[in-house]
Enzyme design. Structure first.
Site, PDB file in Angstrom:
ATOM      1  N   GLU A 258       0.848  -1.203   0.000  1.00  0.00           N
ATOM      2  CA  GLU A 258       0.000   0.000   0.000  1.00  0.00           C
ATOM      3  C   GLU A 258       0.878   1.246   0.000  1.00  0.00           C
ATOM      4  O   GLU A 258       1.799   1.328   0.820  1.00  0.00           O
ATOM      5  CB  GLU A 258      -0.918  -0.015   1.231  1.00  0.00           C
ATOM      6  N   HIS A 276      -7.682   1.866   1.547  1.00  0.00           N
ATOM      7  CA  HIS A 276      -7.707   1.428   2.955  1.00  0.00           C
ATOM      8  C   HIS A 276      -8.578   2.373   3.800  1.00  0.00           C
ATOM      9  O   HIS A 276      -8.111   2.988   4.759  1.00  0.00           O
ATOM     10  CB  HIS A 276      -6.280   1.346   3.514  1.00  0.00           C
TER      11      HIS A 276
HETATM   12  P1  NAD Z   1     -11.610 -10.460  14.787  1.00  0.00           P
HETATM   13  O1  NAD Z   1     -10.392 -10.947  15.492  1.00  0.00           O
HETATM   14  O2  NAD Z   1     -12.765 -10.009  15.592  1.00  0.00           O
HETATM   15  O3  NAD Z   1     -12.129 -11.578  13.767  1.00  0.00           O
HETATM   16  C1  NAD Z   1     -11.280 -12.349  12.986  1.00  0.00           C
HETATM   17  C2  NAD Z   1     -11.906 -13.715  12.829  1.00  0.00           C
HETATM   18  O4  NAD Z   1     -11.068 -14.493  11.977  1.00  0.00           O
HETATM   19  C3  NAD Z   1     -12.027 -14.482  14.163  1.00  0.00           C
HETATM   20  O5  NAD Z   1     -13.366 -14.879  14.386  1.00  0.00           O
HETATM   21  C4  NAD Z   1     -11.127 -15.680  13.970  1.00  0.00           C
HETATM   22  O6  NAD Z   1     -11.622 -16.844  14.590  1.00  0.00           O
HETATM   23  C5  NAD Z   1     -11.143 -15.822  12.460  1.00  0.00           C
HETATM   24  N1  NAD Z   1     -10.041 -16.621  11.964  1.00  0.00           N
HETATM   25  C6  NAD Z   1      -8.813 -16.808  12.500  1.00  0.00           C
HETATM   26  N2  NAD Z   1      -8.116 -17.686  11.763  1.00  0.00           N
HETATM   27  C7  NAD Z   1      -8.923 -18.053  10.746  1.00  0.00           C
HETATM   28  C8  NAD Z   1      -8.771 -18.937   9.644  1.00  0.00           C
HETATM   29  N3  NAD Z   1      -7.649 -19.637   9.464  1.00  0.00           N
HETATM   30  N4  NAD Z   1      -9.802 -19.058   8.791  1.00  0.00           N
HETATM   31  C9  NAD Z   1     -10.951 -18.356   8.961  1.00  0.00           C
HETATM   32  N5  NAD Z   1     -11.160 -17.527  10.003  1.00  0.00           N
HETATM   33  C10 NAD Z   1     -10.161 -17.371  10.867  1.00  0.00           C
HETATM   34  O7  NAD Z   1     -11.086  -9.309  13.816  1.00  0.00           O
HETATM   35  P2  NAD Z   1     -11.960  -8.152  13.153  1.00  0.00           P
HETATM   36  O8  NAD Z   1     -11.980  -6.977  14.053  1.00  0.00           O
HETATM   37  O9  NAD Z   1     -13.234  -8.721  12.678  1.00  0.00           O
HETATM   38  O10 NAD Z   1     -11.018  -7.764  11.916  1.00  0.00           O
HETATM   39  C11 NAD Z   1     -10.955  -8.586  10.786  1.00  0.00           C
HETATM   40  C12 NAD Z   1      -9.920  -8.054   9.803  1.00  0.00           C
HETATM   41  O11 NAD Z   1     -10.290  -6.763   9.337  1.00  0.00           O
HETATM   42  C13 NAD Z   1      -8.503  -7.889  10.370  1.00  0.00           C
HETATM   43  O12 NAD Z   1      -7.579  -8.310   9.373  1.00  0.00           O
HETATM   44  C14 NAD Z   1      -8.373  -6.395  10.570  1.00  0.00           C
HETATM   45  O13 NAD Z   1      -7.049  -5.970  10.557  1.00  0.00           O
HETATM   46  C15 NAD Z   1      -9.161  -5.905   9.378  1.00  0.00           C
HETATM   47  N6  NAD Z   1      -9.645  -4.525   9.448  1.00  0.00           N
HETATM   48  C16 NAD Z   1      -9.545  -3.762   8.328  1.00  0.00           C
HETATM   49  C17 NAD Z   1     -10.045  -2.474   8.345  1.00  0.00           C
HETATM   50  C18 NAD Z   1      -9.912  -1.594   7.149  1.00  0.00           C
HETATM   51  O14 NAD Z   1      -9.697  -0.411   7.310  1.00  0.00           O
HETATM   52  N7  NAD Z   1     -10.053  -2.105   5.958  1.00  0.00           N
HETATM   53  C19 NAD Z   1     -10.663  -1.966   9.500  1.00  0.00           C
HETATM   54  C20 NAD Z   1     -10.753  -2.777  10.620  1.00  0.00           C
HETATM   55  C21 NAD Z   1     -10.241  -4.076  10.578  1.00  0.00           C
HETATM   56  C1  MLT Z   2      -7.338  -1.556  11.384  1.00  0.00           C
HETATM   57  O1  MLT Z   2      -6.600  -2.538  11.425  1.00  0.00           O
HETATM   58  O2  MLT Z   2      -7.847  -1.050  12.401  1.00  0.00           O
HETATM   59  C2  MLT Z   2      -7.673  -0.980  10.070  1.00  0.00           C
HETATM   60  O3  MLT Z   2      -6.949  -1.531   9.034  1.00  0.00           O
HETATM   61  C3  MLT Z   2      -7.749   0.486  10.006  1.00  0.00           C
HETATM   62  C4  MLT Z   2      -6.489   1.228  10.257  1.00  0.00           C
HETATM   63  O4  MLT Z   2      -5.431   0.809   9.820  1.00  0.00           O
HETATM   64  O5  MLT Z   2      -6.552   2.249  10.919  1.00  0.00           O
END
Ligand code: NAD
Ligand code: MLT
Length: 308
Positions: A258, A276
């Protein structure tokens, strides 16, 4: 005590920190600059921009906590920090609704070609038939990773009258039933789903969880989404599946590199992208800033971190 905030943080979080500590906001530091400065600080507050490398940790002689305003701690060398007794805490709850809403927004935008139609009309074209879309009602959405965000996506997709399948090795049948999700393997999802969205952390087990093997199994015209972390869907395999026409559309908020300026994914008309932005709402940024500021206050005043 001194706190360094090295990525932008909402004022609401800064105010909490300033009530207790001396706070320096210094964004855009290089690794060398951070290595030079970090020794003076008791806490470091970051978002995704700052890379907290082993070198940074080694130089962090007074550091007690790295606070990540957000979920992913993949920009922190957690092992190095843990070895040095530095707590790494995140703020996992504050941005989950924003990330889920962004995913649904991307799914609808992809289904109705909204970004492409917007660009077309603004270039003074009126091409109604070019942007024929599809409804999501009655389609099957496969959700890989049913944690905080995946569950919120499932709830919203259920409101859109989609059928739900899901894979998460750590979720119970009971929880899946509550969400209206039929549990399945990744390959079963690949075979049956019309849309597949990933919401796992990026770890060894989830890197390339959708790869050539899964794309080969998918229905022609399948649409895939990644609003979690670049690399959960193998980008090269996705390019191959777009070139062959197997994948009908992709919606991507995150990339292995990124910004992804050199990525061939940016060349496809049926790939929609955002930089993102999943957590980029006023609400989420205030939430995560407050949550992480409270963690830092707790740890620096002798308490515990809730999300370490
Ligand atoms: P979370 O920890 O609540 O959920 C993740 C889930 O993945 C859990 O339920 C876990 O059991 C599951 N998991 C673990 N290993 C696995 C596997 N091998 N196969 C399938 N599932 C599996 O996390 P979250 O808060 O829901 O975040 C999810 C993702 O989103 C993370 O990668 C986080 O960094 C990303 N995220 C991105 C943004 C963005 O800006 N785009 C914002 C917030 C979070
Ligand atoms: C996160 O992991 O919380 C998201 O990717 C958003 C961010 O990077 O702030």
């Amino acid at each position: 005590m001194k706190v360094l905030v090295s990525d932008s943080l909402s004022n609401e979080g800064l105010e909490i920190l300033k009530e207790h500590f001396t706070v320096d906001v210094n964004t855009g530091l290089s690794e060398d600059e951070l290595v030079e400065k970090i020794g003076a600080y008791d806490a470091l507050v970051i978002r995704s921009g700052t890379q907290v490398t082993q070198r940074v940790i080694e130089a962090a002689d007074n550091l007690k906590i790295v606070g990540r305003a957000g979920v992913g701690v993949d920009n922190v060398d957690v092992d190095a920090a843990t070895k040095k007794g530095i707590i790494v805490a995140n703020a996992p709850e504050g941005n989950m609704i924003s990330a889920a809403e962004h995913t649904i927004g991307m799914m609808m935008s992809m289904s109705r070609n909204i970004p492409q139609a917007n660009a077309s009309l603004k270039s003074r074209e009126w091409k109604r038939s070019k942007f024929m879309g599809v409804e999501v009602k009655g389609k099957t959405l496969g959700v890989i990773g049913l944690g905080r965000i995946g569950s919120e996506v499932a709830k919203r997709a259920s409101g859109l009258e989609m059928n739900l399948m899901g894979y998460d090795p750590f979720i119970s049948e009971k929880r899946a039933m509550e969400l209206g999700v039929k549990l399945a393997t990744v390959n079963e999802i690949a075979k049956e789903a019309d849309y597949i969205t990933v919401h796992t952390p990026l770890i060894k087990e989830t890197r390339n969880i959708l790869d050539d093997e899964q794309f080969d199994l998918m229905k022609p015209g399948v649409r895939v989404l990644n609003c979690a972390r670049g690399g959960i869907i193998n980008e090269a395999a996705l390019v191959r599946a777009l070139e062959s026409g197997k994948v009908g559309g992709a919606a991507l908020d995150v990339f292995v590199e990124e910004p992804p300026f050199g990525s061939p994914l940016l060349n496809f008309d049926n790939v929609i992208v955002t930089p993102h932005l999943g957590a980029s709402t006023q609400e989420a940024q205030v939430n995560v800033a407050i949550d992480i500021a409270k963690e830092v206050v707790s740890v620096l005043t002798g308490g515990l971190a809730k999300n370490a």
